[in-house]
Design a protein around this motif. Structure first.
Motif, PDB file in Angstrom:
ATOM      1  N   UNK A 133       0.847  -1.196   0.000  1.00 26.60           N
ATOM      2  CA  UNK A 133       0.000   0.000   0.000  1.00 26.60           C
ATOM      3  C   UNK A 133       0.878   1.239   0.000  1.00 26.60           C
ATOM      4  N   UNK A 134       0.554   2.185  -0.877  1.00 25.98           N
ATOM      5  CA  UNK A 134       1.327   3.414  -0.998  1.00 25.98           C
ATOM      6  C   UNK A 134       0.374   4.602  -1.096  1.00 25.98           C
ATOM      7  N   UNK A 135       0.814   5.774  -0.613  1.00 30.65           N
ATOM      8  CA  UNK A 135      -0.075   6.931  -0.539  1.00 30.65           C
ATOM      9  C   UNK A 135       0.628   8.214  -0.957  1.00 30.65           C
ATOM     10  N   UNK A 136      -0.108   9.072  -1.650  1.00 35.96           N
ATOM     11  CA  UNK A 136       0.316  10.442  -1.911  1.00 35.96           C
ATOM     12  C   UNK A 136      -0.705  11.383  -1.294  1.00 35.96           C
ATOM     13  N   UNK A 137      -0.212  12.437  -0.643  1.00 36.37           N
ATOM     14  CA  UNK A 137      -1.081  13.513  -0.165  1.00 36.37           C
ATOM     15  C   UNK A 137      -0.789  14.714  -1.048  1.00 36.37           C
ATOM     16  N   UNK A 138      -1.780  15.167  -1.801  1.00 35.58           N
ATOM     17  CA  UNK A 138      -1.575  16.210  -2.797  1.00 35.58           C
ATOM     18  C   UNK A 138      -2.877  16.929  -3.104  1.00 35.58           C
ATOM     19  N   UNK A 139      -2.755  18.142  -3.617  1.00 36.41           N
ATOM     20  CA  UNK A 139      -3.918  18.875  -4.119  1.00 36.41           C
ATOM     21  C   UNK A 139      -3.854  19.013  -5.634  1.00 36.41           C
ATOM     22  N   UNK A 140      -2.881  18.362  -6.245  1.00 38.77           N
ATOM     23  CA  UNK A 140      -2.672  18.464  -7.686  1.00 38.77           C
ATOM     24  C   UNK A 140      -3.167  17.202  -8.383  1.00 38.77           C
ATOM     25  N   UNK A 141      -4.185  17.356  -9.218  1.00 38.77           N
ATOM     26  CA  UNK A 141      -4.761  16.202  -9.918  1.00 38.77           C
ATOM     27  C   UNK A 141      -3.722  15.494 -10.767  1.00 38.77           C
ATOM     28  N   UNK A 142      -2.890  16.254 -11.453  1.00 36.53           N
ATOM     29  CA  UNK A 142      -1.876  15.660 -12.316  1.00 36.53           C
ATOM     30  C   UNK A 142      -0.936  14.754 -11.526  1.00 36.53           C
ATOM     31  N   UNK A 143      -0.500  15.208 -10.356  1.00 35.58           N
ATOM     32  CA  UNK A 143       0.405  14.396  -9.537  1.00 35.58           C
ATOM     33  C   UNK A 143      -0.308  13.187  -8.939  1.00 35.58           C
ATOM     34  N   UNK A 144      -1.567  13.361  -8.564  1.00 34.78           N
ATOM     35  CA  UNK A 144      -2.343  12.238  -8.045  1.00 34.78           C
ATOM     36  C   UNK A 144      -2.444  11.138  -9.085  1.00 34.78           C
ATOM     37  N   UNK A 145      -2.767  11.523 -10.318  1.00 35.65           N
ATOM     38  CA  UNK A 145      -2.908  10.539 -11.391  1.00 35.65           C
ATOM     39  C   UNK A 145      -1.566   9.902 -11.737  1.00 35.65           C
ATOM     40  N   UNK A 146      -0.517  10.700 -11.763  1.00 32.74           N
ATOM     41  CA  UNK A 146       0.820  10.177 -12.059  1.00 32.74           C
ATOM     42  C   UNK A 146       1.244   9.155 -11.019  1.00 32.74           C
ATOM     43  N   UNK A 147       1.026   9.475  -9.756  1.00 32.95           N
ATOM     44  CA  UNK A 147       1.388   8.573  -8.662  1.00 32.95           C
ATOM     45  C   UNK A 147       0.628   7.255  -8.777  1.00 32.95           C
ATOM     46  N   UNK A 148      -0.661   7.316  -9.023  1.00 35.25           N
ATOM     47  CA  UNK A 148      -1.460   6.089  -9.098  1.00 35.25           C
ATOM     48  C   UNK A 148      -1.108   5.247 -10.321  1.00 35.25           C
ATOM     49  N   UNK A 149      -0.669   5.890 -11.400  1.00 32.57           N
ATOM     50  CA  UNK A 149      -0.289   5.138 -12.594  1.00 32.57           C
ATOM     51  C   UNK A 149       1.093   4.503 -12.461  1.00 32.57           C
ATOM     52  N   UNK A 150       2.031   5.219 -11.845  1.00 32.44           N
ATOM     53  CA  UNK A 150       3.424   4.779 -11.881  1.00 32.44           C
ATOM     54  C   UNK A 150       3.867   3.981 -10.663  1.00 32.44           C
ATOM     55  N   UNK A 151       3.149   4.085  -9.556  1.00 32.53           N
ATOM     56  CA  UNK A 151       3.507   3.303  -8.369  1.00 32.53           C
ATOM     57  C   UNK A 151       2.914   1.905  -8.495  1.00 32.53           C
ATOM     58  N   UNK A 152       3.765   0.907  -8.359  1.00 30.74           N
ATOM     59  CA  UNK A 152       3.347  -0.492  -8.502  1.00 30.74           C
ATOM     60  C   UNK A 152       3.056  -1.082  -7.132  1.00 30.74           C
TER      61      UNK A 152
END
Length: 415
Positions: A340-359
């Motif tokens: 399980x991995x988590x990003x805390x962000x207010x940026x949609x672009x970074x949220x989507x990037x994190x969810x796509x690239x983190x395995x």
């Protein structure tokens, strides 16, 4: 004939009855288990107390003792989890595909039990009940091998469940608990081909890897949890503190608790003092990079590769200040156990990037990793969190304890 072969023979003898049990029969057996757990609370607590005494004598950490301990409230919670399984749909017999071929053959793809499941686990005696109940509802037979630290609790719980399901009309041997604690028995169970259809390990990284490397029976690898939270430069700092604190301290001994904190350099000066102040309430020990130490001072110990790669299961965390989201993702890809991995962000672009690239099996945006759990996902109790990619991934509920069977009906077709 060895001890484990006897278990295997008894398990295979119960397999047909388990697979053929109706939903009503299985639900009645689950209700009997729940009722029996409540009726035997004092006995369970007394047996668990023996394990706690031994744990203290052997120097087990307080966090791990917490995993081991059963009290009245936890037993009631375990029983409630069994009751919740009753309300869930029975996956066995579900038609998930099929159709009629041009030659008139009717082909139906349906769910069936895996068969006999061996579960090897550590510390947490609630797993004994959760796993047995899930296997029962999904029509499987189970052989449970817990660690020596919980032997009294596990045997007690197993005996209570066996008696309950037998009184409900199902074979007691649908649930078997190994009452030996030696490594040889564990190894034999991993290699009980012909009797056991799949092994599922739950516990530390060392246990899981020992099973993966030594088993000849197929293994579903459940995950050690070297989990991370990354605080992006656009994060709401109040939210970031709450999520990080919850993910680390709410129950640090479990696999969905975070072990590392990554912080964007542009907000590190503001965020790190806030989270350090919160961590003080739980006496969290912090390992950190040079930048972390420069901000928080000598309360932080220098982190190394070892700390970043460690699942602490305790009030300990490794912290690193990173230049950007790409460095955070690279760090996670290097050290993560894909749990399980988590990003805390207010940026949609970074949220989507994190969810796509983190395995990982579960990737969060602005929510605690502590939600990676069968109950929280609506699956009822879970058999474990699978971090592999074949057959099952993430919290394993009833559906993940099934395989498929093709039912073909004809009227004399030949090829």
């Amino acid at each position: 004939m060895s001890y484990t072969e006897e278990l295997g023979i008894r398990a295979k003898a119960a397999e047909a009855a388990a697979a053929g049990a109706s939903t009503l029969q299985k639900n009645n057996a689950l209700a009997a288990i729940s009722k029996a757990l409540i009726a035997n609370k004092e006995l369970i607590i007394a047996e668990n107390a023996k394990d706690i005494v031994n744990a203290k004598a052997n120097g087990m950490t307080e966090a791990k003792q917490d995993r081991l301990k059963l009290d009245e409230k936890r037993i009631e919670g375990i029983a409630k989890g069994v009751d919740e399984l009753i309300a869930l749909a029975d996956p066995i017999g579900e038609i998930i595909g099929g159709g009629c071929r041009p030659n008139g053959l009717q082909i139906i793809k349906t769910r069936v039990p895996l068969g006999v499941i061996g579960i090897i686990f550590e510390s947490r005696p609630n797993v004994t009940v959760d796993a047995a109940a899930l296997c029962l509802k999904s029509g499987n037979v189970v052989i449970l091998k817990g660690g020596k630290e919980a032997i009294n609790s596990n045997v007690c719980l197993g005996n209570i469940m066996r008696k309950a399901i037998e009184e409900a009309g199902l074979p007691a041997d649908m649930i078997q608990v190994v009452d030996k604690t030696d490594r040889e028995t564990t190894t034999e169970l991993m290699r009980l081909n012909g009797y056991v259809d799949v092994i599922i390990p739950r516990g530390s990284a060392n246990l899981i890897q020992a099973v993966v490397k030594n088993a000849t029976v197929p293994v579903i690898e459940t995950g050690a949890g070297n989990c991370h939270v990354y605080i992006d430069d656009s994060a709401d700092l109040g939210m970031a503190v709450e999520i990080t604190d919850n993910a680390k301290t709410q129950r640090p001994s479990v696999c969905n608790a975070i072990e590392s904190l990554l912080v964007h350099k542009d907000i590190a000066d503001k965020f790190l003092p806030l989270i350090a102040e919160r961590f003080k309430q739980h006496d969290v020990k912090i390992y950190g990079c040079d930048k972390t130490i420069s901000i928080l001072g000598d309360t932080v110990e220098k982190s190394t590769e070892t700390e970043y790669a460690t699942e602490f299961n305790d009030f300990i965390i490794a912290v690193k200040v990173v230049d950007n989201i790409d460095e955070a993702i690279a760090h996670i890809r290097k050290y993560s156990t894909r749990h399980s991995e988590c990003i805390v962000t207010s940026t949609l672009e970074n949220a989507q990037k994190f969810q796509k690239q983190v395995d990982a099996a579960a990737v969060y945006v602005n929510a605690s990793t502590r939600f990676t759990d069968g109950g929280e996902f609506g699956f009822g109790a879970e058999i474990g969190i699978s971090t592999q990619k074949l057959h099952a991934r993430g919290p394993m509920g009833l559906t993940e304890l099934t395989t498929v069977k093709y039912l073909i009906n004809g009227n004399g077709q030949i090829r």
